[in-house]
Design a protein around this motif. Structure first.
Motif, PDB file in Angstrom:
ATOM      1  N   ASN A  88      -6.950  14.416 -11.810  1.00 32.91           N
ATOM      2  CA  ASN A  88      -5.576  14.270 -12.274  1.00 32.91           C
ATOM      3  C   ASN A  88      -5.399  15.144 -13.513  1.00 32.91           C
ATOM      4  O   ASN A  88      -5.492  14.679 -14.643  1.00 32.91           O
ATOM      5  CB  ASN A  88      -5.280  12.793 -12.580  1.00 32.91           C
ATOM      6  N   THR A  93       0.042   9.069 -14.312  1.00 33.18           N
ATOM      7  CA  THR A  93      -0.142   8.117 -13.222  1.00 33.18           C
ATOM      8  C   THR A  93       1.024   7.137 -13.225  1.00 33.18           C
ATOM      9  O   THR A  93       1.820   7.087 -14.169  1.00 33.18           O
ATOM     10  CB  THR A  93      -1.451   7.317 -13.368  1.00 33.18           C
ATOM     11  N   TYR A  95       1.954   2.931 -11.962  1.00 32.61           N
ATOM     12  CA  TYR A  95       1.433   1.656 -11.482  1.00 32.61           C
ATOM     13  C   TYR A  95       2.600   0.820 -10.971  1.00 32.61           C
ATOM     14  O   TYR A  95       3.510   0.475 -11.727  1.00 32.61           O
ATOM     15  CB  TYR A  95       0.682   0.914 -12.592  1.00 32.61           C
ATOM     16  N   ILE A 129      -0.465  10.439  -8.811  1.00 30.56           N
ATOM     17  CA  ILE A 129      -1.370   9.309  -8.614  1.00 30.56           C
ATOM     18  C   ILE A 129      -0.591   8.012  -8.823  1.00 30.56           C
ATOM     19  O   ILE A 129      -0.001   7.798  -9.888  1.00 30.56           O
ATOM     20  CB  ILE A 129      -2.558   9.353  -9.600  1.00 30.56           C
ATOM     21  N   ASP A 131      -1.035   3.783  -8.366  1.00 31.72           N
ATOM     22  CA  ASP A 131      -1.919   2.648  -8.120  1.00 31.72           C
ATOM     23  C   ASP A 131      -1.100   1.379  -7.963  1.00 31.72           C
ATOM     24  O   ASP A 131       0.036   1.284  -8.443  1.00 31.72           O
ATOM     25  CB  ASP A 131      -2.886   2.456  -9.296  1.00 31.72           C
ATOM     26  N   HIS A 133      -1.940  -3.179  -6.993  1.00 30.86           N
ATOM     27  CA  HIS A 133      -2.801  -4.232  -6.474  1.00 30.86           C
ATOM     28  C   HIS A 133      -2.044  -4.871  -5.322  1.00 30.86           C
ATOM     29  O   HIS A 133      -0.855  -5.159  -5.439  1.00 30.86           O
ATOM     30  CB  HIS A 133      -3.112  -5.281  -7.545  1.00 30.86           C
ATOM     31  N   TYR A 142       1.712  -1.339   2.270  1.00 32.36           N
ATOM     32  CA  TYR A 142       1.202  -0.312   1.367  1.00 32.36           C
ATOM     33  C   TYR A 142       0.361   0.718   2.131  1.00 32.36           C
ATOM     34  O   TYR A 142       0.466   1.918   1.879  1.00 32.36           O
ATOM     35  CB  TYR A 142       0.377  -0.946   0.244  1.00 32.36           C
ATOM     36  N   PHE A 147      -1.102   4.245   0.879  1.00 31.00           N
ATOM     37  CA  PHE A 147      -2.055   3.715  -0.097  1.00 31.00           C
ATOM     38  C   PHE A 147      -3.372   3.408   0.598  1.00 31.00           C
ATOM     39  O   PHE A 147      -3.389   2.986   1.749  1.00 31.00           O
ATOM     40  CB  PHE A 147      -1.511   2.428  -0.751  1.00 31.00           C
ATOM     41  N   ARG A 150      -9.590   2.451  -3.291  1.00 28.54           N
ATOM     42  CA  ARG A 150     -10.248   3.423  -4.156  1.00 28.54           C
ATOM     43  C   ARG A 150     -11.746   3.353  -3.925  1.00 28.54           C
ATOM     44  O   ARG A 150     -12.287   2.292  -3.617  1.00 28.54           O
ATOM     45  CB  ARG A 150      -9.940   3.117  -5.612  1.00 28.54           C
ATOM     46  N   GLU A 154     -12.580  -1.815  -9.099  1.00 26.62           N
ATOM     47  CA  GLU A 154     -11.921  -2.125 -10.354  1.00 26.62           C
ATOM     48  C   GLU A 154     -12.531  -3.410 -10.881  1.00 26.62           C
ATOM     49  O   GLU A 154     -12.677  -4.379 -10.144  1.00 26.62           O
ATOM     50  CB  GLU A 154     -10.427  -2.314 -10.154  1.00 26.62           C
TER      51      GLU A 154
END
Length: 161
Positions: A88, A93, A95, A129, A131, A133, A142, A147, A150, A154
């Protein structure tokens, strides 16, 4: 709106803050999350009033399709700056969080409309990028949008407990 017509998302505004908090609570309830502090909702509302629409926080919402009051779906995206890296180069990014739909309107495309709107905003910002959850319920949507898990796990340290 005609029955069966697609739900359409729009940008969230400060007028939507109370409903954004309500739908965030719907999300937590559906996940079985119990609040540590009963004041979380007022703290969240204050945060949204201070930051929504600014350079770091955007939202998308779906109005009640029958013209009724309130929202039926919502989501937020935090635009973040991180240290540039090998994957990146710009360090930008995003979220995605707080994607929620009222139970009576689930499986009608509200979350997809919200995510589409949020991802369009992220693209306009030049961010590559994104991200999030996922819950088991939302994971399929998703994945449909591209998506993927990863490669590195995490981990979290909760210093508040």
């Amino acid at each position: 709106m005609a029955d069966g017509a697609p739900l359409v998302a729009r940008a969230a505004t400060l007028d939507d803050v109370d409903e954004l908090v309500r739908l965030r609570e719907v999300m937590f309830d559906s996940m079985g999350v119990v609040a540590r502090d009963p004041d979380w909702a007022s703290t969240c509302a204050a945060y949204l009033r201070d930051h929504l629409g600014g350079d770091r926080l955007r939202g998308a919402v779906v109005d009640h399709p029958d013209g009724g009051s309130g929202l039926v779906a919502s989501g937020l995206v935090e635009l973040q700056w991180r240290i540039p890296g090998a994957q990146n180069v710009l360090g930008r990014t995003a979220y995605v969080s707080s994607v929620a739909t009222d139970e009576a309107f689930r499986r009608r495309g509200g979350a997809r409309a919200v995510l589409g709107h949020l991802l369009d905003e992220v693209r306009r910002q030049g961010i590559e990028i994104v991200d999030l959850h996922a819950t088991a319920v939302g994971a399929g949507l998703y994945r449909d949008l591209g998506f993927a898990p990863r490669p590195q796990p995490e981990l979290r340290l909760d210093l508040g407990r």
